[in-house]
Write a protein that holds these residues in place. Sequence first.
Motif, PDB file in Angstrom:
ATOM      1  N   ASP A 142      81.677 -39.440   7.757  1.00 33.87           N
ATOM      2  CA  ASP A 142      80.611 -38.768   7.027  1.00 33.87           C
ATOM      3  C   ASP A 142      80.460 -37.369   7.644  1.00 33.87           C
ATOM      4  OD1 ASP A 142      78.800 -38.486   4.982  1.00 33.87           O
ATOM      5  OD2 ASP A 142      77.528 -40.171   5.568  1.00 33.87           O
ATOM      6  N   GLY A 143      79.481 -36.590   7.193  1.00 34.47           N
ATOM      7  CA  GLY A 143      79.381 -35.207   7.646  1.00 34.47           C
ATOM      8  C   GLY A 143      78.937 -35.098   9.096  1.00 34.47           C
ATOM      9  N   ALA A 144      79.213 -33.928   9.678  1.00 34.01           N
ATOM     10  CA  ALA A 144      78.867 -33.712  11.088  1.00 34.01           C
ATOM     11  C   ALA A 144      77.363 -33.529  11.292  1.00 34.01           C
ATOM     12  CB  ALA A 144      79.602 -32.494  11.635  1.00 34.01           C
ATOM     13  N   SER A 145      76.585 -33.562  10.217  1.00 32.08           N
ATOM     14  CA  SER A 145      75.144 -33.481  10.437  1.00 32.08           C
ATOM     15  C   SER A 145      74.527 -34.867  10.504  1.00 32.08           C
ATOM     16  CB  SER A 145      74.468 -32.640   9.365  1.00 32.08           C
ATOM     17  OG  SER A 145      74.596 -33.275   8.137  1.00 32.08           O
ATOM     18  N   SER A 146      75.288 -35.912  10.194  1.00 30.04           N
ATOM     19  CA  SER A 146      74.731 -37.263  10.317  1.00 30.04           C
ATOM     20  C   SER A 146      75.578 -38.138  11.229  1.00 30.04           C
ATOM     21  CB  SER A 146      74.592 -37.926   8.939  1.00 30.04           C
ATOM     22  OG  SER A 146      75.855 -38.167   8.355  1.00 30.04           O
ATOM     23  N   ASN A 147      76.456 -37.525  12.029  1.00 32.49           N
ATOM     24  CA  ASN A 147      77.338 -38.391  12.844  1.00 32.49           C
ATOM     25  C   ASN A 147      77.148 -38.240  14.345  1.00 32.49           C
ATOM     26  OD1 ASN A 147      79.774 -39.122  14.409  1.00 32.49           O
ATOM     27  ND2 ASN A 147      80.564 -39.814  12.473  1.00 32.49           N
ATOM     28  N   ASN A 148      77.264 -37.147  15.032  1.00 35.30           N
ATOM     29  CA  ASN A 148      77.458 -35.772  14.608  1.00 35.30           C
ATOM     30  C   ASN A 148      78.851 -35.230  14.916  1.00 35.30           C
ATOM     31  OD1 ASN A 148      74.703 -36.028  14.151  1.00 35.30           O
ATOM     32  ND2 ASN A 148      74.123 -34.367  15.463  1.00 35.30           N
ATOM     33  N   LEU A 176      83.310 -35.549  14.288  1.00 37.48           N
ATOM     34  CA  LEU A 176      84.332 -35.936  13.315  1.00 37.48           C
ATOM     35  C   LEU A 176      85.489 -36.639  14.030  1.00 37.48           C
ATOM     36  CD1 LEU A 176      84.378 -32.597  11.251  1.00 37.48           C
ATOM     37  CD2 LEU A 176      83.060 -34.668  10.799  1.00 37.48           C
ATOM     38  N   ASP A 177      85.184 -37.203  15.194  1.00 37.29           N
ATOM     39  CA  ASP A 177      86.206 -37.817  16.038  1.00 37.29           C
ATOM     40  C   ASP A 177      86.357 -39.299  15.671  1.00 37.29           C
ATOM     41  OD1 ASP A 177      87.710 -38.952  18.039  1.00 37.29           O
ATOM     42  OD2 ASP A 177      86.595 -38.040  19.698  1.00 37.29           O
TER      43      ASP A 177
END
Length: 417
Positions: A290-296, A298-299
């Motif tokens: 999901d997006g980096a604003s809810s994960n944060n 991308l790994d």
Amino acid sequence: MSLAVVGAELDGVRIGLRAAEGVITELGPSVDARPGDETINGAGCAIVPGLVNGHTHAAMTLFRGFGSDLPLMDWLHAIWPKEAELTDEDVYWGTRLACLEMIRSGTVRFWDMYWRPRAVARAVDDAGLRATVGLPLIDDLDPARGEALRAGALESLDELADAGPRVTASLTPHGTYTVSEPSLEWVAQTAAERSLPVQIHFLEVEDEVTGLRARVNETPSRYLERVGLLGPSTVLAHGVWLSEDDLDLVAARGATLVTNPVSNLKLAVGGIFPYLEARKRGIPVGLGTDGASSNNSLDLLQDVKVFALLQKHAHDDTTVLPAEEALRVATGALAPMLGGAAELRVGAPADFVLVRLDVPELTPGDLVPNLVYAASGSVVDTTVVDGLVLMRGRAVEGEEEVRARARESAIRLGLTR
Ligand SMILES: [Zn+2]
């Protein structure tokens, strides 16, 4: 241009790999570099398939840390006005930042849903990754508004058609609670006419189930089927509120599910993705950040651990989702629609990564359990996509500019200081 990797380990055996025109042409213990090859010395590294991020909003790296810890709906309402201010340049550099992070953590392909998709596609092309890209369609359940958005949606599909060989266009209706029924039907028809994949958020929150019951008195999967969107070209992101009946229908129609465990946990969506129930029915399953604003982040090497642990915990059973299987989900091996090159073999796309075997996280013990339970993306040394070396020795060309330009955008938008 041909590429050779020599001295890397594959399943514990030292091998060589050659690639030309973006395809693996030779693989095995006796394969060596030839004059004219771009050569990578893989000594001390293991070669593994690249990872596939099945659901993200790449340019939301600009929003990393913005509105953290807000309730889901408050968080969305904080983000939406800022998104309205995004320019092509913001989206381009936000996506480049996402690509940089993905390259550095071993992701070779991603499925994206975001505004200004032409800028997304340009960033993907420049970064060297592969992506399926689409313009979100949101009409707030107003068919007239949906109709007014169709020309723009078609225009963006035409633009994406010329975006380069590593970019695939898709239709991306946001969700059943944000897109009206006529618009969903239009998406289904357009996708069928143009043979394009569809990405949609599906059953991330329980309100989607109760909302559809109140509005159309149907279960979510039956509704999606009736509007024409439940088929083998559809990728459903989340699926944490799927019932047995929903799962039966998703399986019967051949749609793909992408689970996003870290985003689901952070946004406290309440449900847990029914992995075993989905696989028992043969449903293809992939993994997304999901997006980096809810994960944060991308790994995916961080998320694959959470994915496996969450399933074990939910079933009170350590044998559920063993490491080998979890890693196969992360490479797209269990979801052909996602387009990963999950097997390293002659004739497959030259999309792979080298991981360093001398790092503490991978010492000692077996590679795959260590990758899933101990490593993060920092163990990735080299990333190759389409036969092109995007990172070597953890260095990515143009990295400093990408970070600086993305930060400039975030500051201008008031997302950070
Ligand atoms: Zn999403």
